[in-house]
Design a protein around this motif. Structure first.
Motif, PDB file in Angstrom:
ATOM      1  N   GLY A  59      28.216   5.328 -23.721  1.00 20.73           N
ATOM      2  CA  GLY A  59      28.269   6.528 -22.890  1.00 20.73           C
ATOM      3  C   GLY A  59      29.151   7.574 -23.541  1.00 20.73           C
ATOM      4  O   GLY A  59      30.380   7.495 -23.469  1.00 20.73           O
ATOM      5  N   ARG A  63      33.119  12.282 -20.519  1.00 19.57           N
ATOM      6  CA  ARG A  63      34.353  11.547 -20.832  1.00 19.57           C
ATOM      7  C   ARG A  63      34.306  10.920 -22.211  1.00 19.57           C
ATOM      8  O   ARG A  63      35.308  10.894 -22.925  1.00 19.57           O
ATOM      9  CB  ARG A  63      34.579  10.417 -19.818  1.00 19.57           C
ATOM     10  N   GLY A  64      33.139  10.378 -22.566  1.00 20.87           N
ATOM     11  CA  GLY A  64      33.057   9.606 -23.807  1.00 20.87           C
ATOM     12  C   GLY A  64      33.219  10.456 -25.058  1.00 20.87           C
ATOM     13  O   GLY A  64      33.859  10.021 -26.024  1.00 20.87           O
ATOM     14  N   ARG A  89      23.448  13.566 -27.442  1.00 17.81           N
ATOM     15  CA  ARG A  89      24.865  13.150 -27.432  1.00 17.81           C
ATOM     16  C   ARG A  89      25.196  12.406 -28.722  1.00 17.81           C
ATOM     17  O   ARG A  89      26.251  12.594 -29.316  1.00 17.81           O
ATOM     18  CB  ARG A  89      25.149  12.231 -26.251  1.00 17.81           C
ATOM     19  N   THR A 133      30.370   5.159 -19.029  1.00 13.64           N
ATOM     20  CA  THR A 133      29.020   5.302 -18.495  1.00 13.64           C
ATOM     21  C   THR A 133      29.071   5.615 -17.010  1.00 13.64           C
ATOM     22  O   THR A 133      30.112   5.469 -16.376  1.00 13.64           O
ATOM     23  CB  THR A 133      28.246   3.984 -18.661  1.00 13.64           C
ATOM     24  N   HIS A 138      29.436  -0.315 -15.126  1.00 11.83           N
ATOM     25  CA  HIS A 138      30.772  -0.776 -15.507  1.00 11.83           C
ATOM     26  C   HIS A 138      30.871  -2.308 -15.542  1.00 11.83           C
ATOM     27  O   HIS A 138      31.329  -2.881 -16.541  1.00 11.83           O
ATOM     28  CB  HIS A 138      31.835  -0.206 -14.559  1.00 11.83           C
ATOM     29  N   VAL A 156      37.219   4.673 -14.933  1.00 13.03           N
ATOM     30  CA  VAL A 156      37.548   4.430 -13.527  1.00 13.03           C
ATOM     31  C   VAL A 156      36.361   4.767 -12.625  1.00 13.03           C
ATOM     32  O   VAL A 156      35.602   5.669 -12.939  1.00 13.03           O
ATOM     33  CB  VAL A 156      38.757   5.295 -13.112  1.00 13.03           C
ATOM     34  N   LEU A 182      40.887   2.500 -17.797  1.00 15.59           N
ATOM     35  CA  LEU A 182      41.357   3.736 -18.441  1.00 15.59           C
ATOM     36  C   LEU A 182      41.829   4.738 -17.388  1.00 15.59           C
ATOM     37  O   LEU A 182      41.227   5.816 -17.234  1.00 15.59           O
ATOM     38  CB  LEU A 182      40.234   4.334 -19.292  1.00 15.59           C
ATOM     39  N   ASN A 184      43.841   7.403 -16.716  1.00 12.22           N
ATOM     40  CA  ASN A 184      44.636   8.361 -17.481  1.00 12.22           C
ATOM     41  C   ASN A 184      45.829   8.912 -16.712  1.00 12.22           C
ATOM     42  O   ASN A 184      46.858   9.253 -17.290  1.00 12.22           O
ATOM     43  CB  ASN A 184      43.746   9.501 -17.993  1.00 12.22           C
ATOM     44  N   ALA A 225      23.833  15.253 -14.075  1.00  9.42           N
ATOM     45  CA  ALA A 225      24.420  14.976 -15.388  1.00  9.42           C
ATOM     46  C   ALA A 225      23.289  14.406 -16.223  1.00  9.42           C
ATOM     47  O   ALA A 225      22.823  13.302 -15.951  1.00  9.42           O
ATOM     48  CB  ALA A 225      25.560  13.970 -15.259  1.00  9.42           C
ATOM     49  N   ASP A 226      22.837  15.149 -17.227  1.00  3.43           N
ATOM     50  CA  ASP A 226      21.695  14.725 -18.035  1.00  3.43           C
ATOM     51  C   ASP A 226      20.508  14.332 -17.153  1.00  3.43           C
ATOM     52  O   ASP A 226      19.878  13.295 -17.354  1.00  3.43           O
ATOM     53  CB  ASP A 226      22.076  13.544 -18.935  1.00  3.43           C
ATOM     54  N   ARG A 228      20.515  13.229 -14.155  1.00  2.43           N
ATOM     55  CA  ARG A 228      20.752  12.129 -13.208  1.00  2.43           C
ATOM     56  C   ARG A 228      21.773  12.545 -12.160  1.00  2.43           C
ATOM     57  O   ARG A 228      22.754  13.204 -12.469  1.00  2.43           O
ATOM     58  CB  ARG A 228      21.327  10.925 -13.943  1.00  2.43           C
ATOM     59  N   TRP A 230      23.962  10.567 -10.512  1.00  5.56           N
ATOM     60  CA  TRP A 230      24.735   9.361 -10.201  1.00  5.56           C
ATOM     61  C   TRP A 230      26.025   9.669  -9.468  1.00  5.56           C
ATOM     62  O   TRP A 230      26.506   8.892  -8.663  1.00  5.56           O
ATOM     63  CB  TRP A 230      25.008   8.539 -11.464  1.00  5.56           C
ATOM     64  N   ARG A 231      26.593  10.851  -9.723  1.00  4.96           N
ATOM     65  CA  ARG A 231      27.910  11.152  -9.162  1.00  4.96           C
ATOM     66  C   ARG A 231      27.908  11.193  -7.635  1.00  4.96           C
ATOM     67  O   ARG A 231      28.802  10.682  -6.977  1.00  4.96           O
ATOM     68  CB  ARG A 231      28.410  12.489  -9.708  1.00  4.96           C
ATOM     69  N   HIS A 246      42.982   7.604  -9.262  1.00  5.53           N
ATOM     70  CA  HIS A 246      43.825   8.586  -9.954  1.00  5.53           C
ATOM     71  C   HIS A 246      45.239   8.687  -9.369  1.00  5.53           C
ATOM     72  O   HIS A 246      46.218   8.726 -10.109  1.00  5.53           O
ATOM     73  CB  HIS A 246      43.168   9.961  -9.958  1.00  5.53           C
TER      74      HIS A 246
HETATM   75  N1  LIG Z   1      39.414   9.382 -15.921  1.00  4.45           N
HETATM   76  C1  LIG Z   1      38.918  10.567 -15.605  1.00  4.45           C
HETATM   77  O1  LIG Z   1      39.626  11.565 -15.548  1.00  4.45           O
HETATM   78  C2  LIG Z   1      37.447  10.677 -15.340  1.00  4.45           C
HETATM   79  C3  LIG Z   1      36.852  11.926 -15.172  1.00  4.45           C
HETATM   80  C4  LIG Z   1      35.464  11.987 -14.976  1.00  4.45           C
HETATM   81  C5  LIG Z   1      34.720  10.823 -14.935  1.00  4.45           C
HETATM   82  N2  LIG Z   1      35.341   9.610 -15.065  1.00  4.45           N
HETATM   83  C6  LIG Z   1      34.555   8.356 -15.103  1.00  4.45           C
HETATM   84  O2  LIG Z   1      33.951   8.292 -16.397  1.00  4.45           O
HETATM   85  C7  LIG Z   1      32.653   7.712 -16.328  1.00  4.45           C
HETATM   86  C8  LIG Z   1      31.645   8.642 -16.987  1.00  4.45           C
HETATM   87  O3  LIG Z   1      31.733   9.909 -16.404  1.00  4.45           O
HETATM   88  P1  LIG Z   1      31.243  11.217 -17.192  1.00  4.45           P
HETATM   89  O4  LIG Z   1      31.776  12.360 -16.421  1.00  4.45           O
HETATM   90  O5  LIG Z   1      31.569  11.092 -18.633  1.00  4.45           O
HETATM   91  O6  LIG Z   1      29.659  11.103 -16.994  1.00  4.45           O
HETATM   92  P2  LIG Z   1      28.495  11.786 -17.877  1.00  4.45           P
HETATM   93  O7  LIG Z   1      27.271  11.717 -17.050  1.00  4.45           O
HETATM   94  O8  LIG Z   1      28.964  13.101 -18.408  1.00  4.45           O
HETATM   95  O9  LIG Z   1      28.376  10.792 -19.119  1.00  4.45           O
HETATM   96  C9  LIG Z   1      27.783   9.523 -19.006  1.00  4.45           C
HETATM   97  C10 LIG Z   1      27.057   9.234 -20.312  1.00  4.45           C
HETATM   98  O10 LIG Z   1      26.514   7.909 -20.228  1.00  4.45           O
HETATM   99  C11 LIG Z   1      25.208   7.944 -20.802  1.00  4.45           C
HETATM  100  N3  LIG Z   1      24.431   6.824 -20.275  1.00  4.45           N
HETATM  101  C12 LIG Z   1      23.859   6.716 -19.045  1.00  4.45           C
HETATM  102  N4  LIG Z   1      23.189   5.550 -18.938  1.00  4.45           N
HETATM  103  C13 LIG Z   1      23.361   4.916 -20.135  1.00  4.45           C
HETATM  104  C14 LIG Z   1      22.898   3.668 -20.642  1.00  4.45           C
HETATM  105  N5  LIG Z   1      22.123   2.858 -19.929  1.00  4.45           N
HETATM  106  N6  LIG Z   1      23.234   3.343 -21.913  1.00  4.45           N
HETATM  107  C15 LIG Z   1      23.994   4.168 -22.675  1.00  4.45           C
HETATM  108  N7  LIG Z   1      24.453   5.367 -22.223  1.00  4.45           N
HETATM  109  C16 LIG Z   1      24.139   5.722 -20.970  1.00  4.45           C
HETATM  110  C17 LIG Z   1      24.652   9.296 -20.402  1.00  4.45           C
HETATM  111  O11 LIG Z   1      23.559   9.691 -21.210  1.00  4.45           O
HETATM  112  C18 LIG Z   1      25.874  10.186 -20.570  1.00  4.45           C
HETATM  113  O12 LIG Z   1      25.964  10.743 -21.866  1.00  4.45           O
HETATM  114  C19 LIG Z   1      32.411   7.431 -14.841  1.00  4.45           C
HETATM  115  O13 LIG Z   1      32.723   6.095 -14.605  1.00  4.45           O
HETATM  116  C20 LIG Z   1      33.420   8.295 -14.108  1.00  4.45           C
HETATM  117  O14 LIG Z   1      33.833   7.715 -12.889  1.00  4.45           O
HETATM  118  C21 LIG Z   1      36.676   9.520 -15.284  1.00  4.45           C
END
Ligand SMILES: NC(=O)c1ccc[n+]([C@@H]2O[C@H](COP(=O)([O-])OP(=O)(O)OC[C@H]3O[C@@H](n4cnc5c(N)ncnc54)[C@H](O)[C@@H]3O)[C@@H](O)[C@H]2O)c1
Length: 491
Positions: A59, A63-64, A89, A133, A138, A156, A182, A184, A225-226, A228, A230-231, A246
């Protein structure tokens, strides 16, 4: 002789501890289907120092992607592999690596196959799986990665249901791998300041914490998001606090949760749902039609939400402390994590701005007024946490939520490179993630009290409290320079 629990759990006594733990495994084994008993307890778990840390990312979205950029800049780390079902990505990451003179990462999921990430977990090209992801993935990633010998750094909340909590705990115990959440905000400058002040006794004994996550996400949650949705899925289908960590994890460390105390039970209450639905009606046409995460049609104009606007939880600990936790991502208001701590000598709060008051002498009534801004800032300077003292400057340059994302990544890498236990362990991941299901159960039962599972199986009673640790930055060689990322700030 009283044996230090950390030494106990990392030394030759593993075998005895494993036997002790095996008797407590029936619930977890039944849930996870992993079979047999699990391994020894994971409190204080550490592995031999890893000089090189090869990281595989699953993912690489919001975040990734910045996580890849941060890890690529930490000496001794390698971006070894990436998996994302969105090829754009993957392209963007490979381009960034090339531009920065780094080798291309091995790839999975370019073909869009939903479970191709398993190949990354099974391959031997990385030691750590860093998972960013959507949330339903998770738990499967935790278990698959650990079963294949990888340590897991999981976004998280670490998992969603109590069954997933047990499954993750049991996999960590069985496969003897770190599963680190993670969170943060543990590494936020003011969260770390609070932790340092509390551990230095400036507020006396803490009796109550008031924390939470209040972040107006109406636009974000209504945007796919892309492609989807999911949020917003939890809002559509469930009551309860689905994003508890958080404010909570920093507070849990201040209260020594799972290290001398534990959450015993919670009650949860929720408002009606109003704000998201009003936003949907105001911003999308009546014939709006998008696709939800479950593939079913989703009309943002008419969609009703199950979850109320604001969820509140009250938790009681075994040692008699209380913690209030609020979740609100849809009413118009400024961002707020609370970070309020009240103790026998004073109070600390970091929202809306830094507010500190304590008694200078025992019982001198000196905490009736907050210290003025100059004194609060002087305290911030004087009691800056050691991590921020040594890494604050570079963290602010590299970025990620004001630098805390970088401090977090630097710290877990440091722990692996130096063979130390992680700052929080799999029991913490499970405890904090439990709130997702426990809060929903309580709301559904007219706010009845619901017990927390004890994932430590009594280990919390003897585990040593959290400490203010140091990091020796000389162990990292940053002489090759760093680059500041625009998108490291955007999530
Ligand atoms: N710690 C923080 O401050 C914080 C902030 C935002 C989100 N998050 C958490 O981070 C995670 C991701 O959030 P995000 O905002 O980056 O979401 P996002 O939708 O921007 O990114 C998710 C990525 O996962 C990919 N993905 C989806 N299904 C997949 C699969 N089967 N195989 C491989 N890749 C796949 C998507 O294509 C996308 O690029 C969530 O768990 C969210 O709760 C944490």
């Amino acid at each position: 002789m009283e044996q230090n629990r950390r030494e106990f759990l990392t030394g030759a006594a593993w075998m005895g501890a494993a036997a002790m733990a095996a008797g407590c495994m029936s619930r977890a084994s039944a849930v996870s289907g992993l079979g047999g008993g699990a391994g020894a307890p994971m409190h204080g778990f550490r592995v031999a120092p890893m000089k090189k840390v090869r990281v595989g990312f699953i993912g690489v979205g919001g975040r990734g992607t910045p996580a890849v950029h941060r890890i690529a800049q930490i000496p001794g780390c390698e971006v070894a592999a990436i998996s994302d079902i969105n090829p754009e990505r993957l392209d963007a990451i490979q381009k960034w690596l090339k531009e920065h003179g780094l080798p291309a990462a091995k790839e999975w999921s370019r073909d869009g196959r939903e479970d191709a990430w398993r190949g990354l977990c099974e391959s031997d090209c990385c030691d750590v799986v860093y998972s960013c992801t959507p949330r339903p993935l998770h738990c499967p990633i935790n278990v698959c990665a650990m079963a294949n010998g990888k340590h897991v750094m999981q976004e998280v909340p670490g998992v969603f249901s109590l069954d997933e909590c047990w499954e993750t705990v049991e996999a960590a115990e069985k496969y003897r791998r770190h599963c680190y959440m993670l969170e943060n905000c543990v590494y936020g400058e003011e969260e770390m300041l609070a932790f340092n002040l509390i551990k230095k006794g400036k507020l006396g004994e803490i009796v109550q914490a008031e924390v939470g996550y209040q972040h107006d996400q109406r636009s974000l949650q209504y945007k796919p998001a892309d492609g989807r949705f999911w949020r917003i899925d939890r809002h559509v289908k469930h009551h309860g606090n689905y994003y508890p960590t958080h404010g909570l994890v920093p507070a849990g460390r201040c209260l020594d949760i799972n290290r001398g105390d534990r959450f015993e039970y919670l009650v949860s209450m929720e408002t009606k749902s109003a704000s998201f639905e009003a936003f949907g009606r105001a911003n999308f046409p009546a014939d709006d039609s998008v696709v939800g995460i479950d593939g079913k049609p989703f009309n943002r104009h008419t969609q009703r939400m199950v979850k109320g606007d604001i969820n509140m939880c009250l938790m009681h600990t075994a040692m008699g402390k209380t913690l209030s936790l609020i979740h609100n991502v849809c009413t118009p208001r400024p961002y707020d994590r609370g970070n309020l701590y009240m103790g026998t000598k004073g109070i600390y709060r970091s929202y809306p701005s830094l507010l500190i008051a304590w008694e200078e002498k025992e019982g001198d009534g000196g905490a009736k007024k907050y210290f003025d801004e100059a004194k609060a800032l002087q305290i911030k300077e004087e009691y800056r946490h050691p991590f921020w003292k040594v890494a604050g400057e570079i963290a602010k340059k590299i970025g990620g939520h004001g630098g805390m994302d970088f401090v977090m990544d630097l710290r877990w890498v440091y722990c692996l490179q130096n063979g130390l236990p992680m700052d929080t362990d799999v029991y913490d991941l499970a405890t904090y993630s439990s709130i997702v299901e426990l809060s929903e159960r309580s709301v559904n039962a007219r706010s009845s009290a619901i017990d927390f599972p004890d994932y430590t199986r009594g280990g919390w009673k003897t585990a040593k409290p959290f400490t203010v640790d140091e990091m020796d930055m000389n162990r990292f060689d940053f002489s090759h320079g760093i680059s500041k990322d625009k998108d490291a700030q955007t999530t």
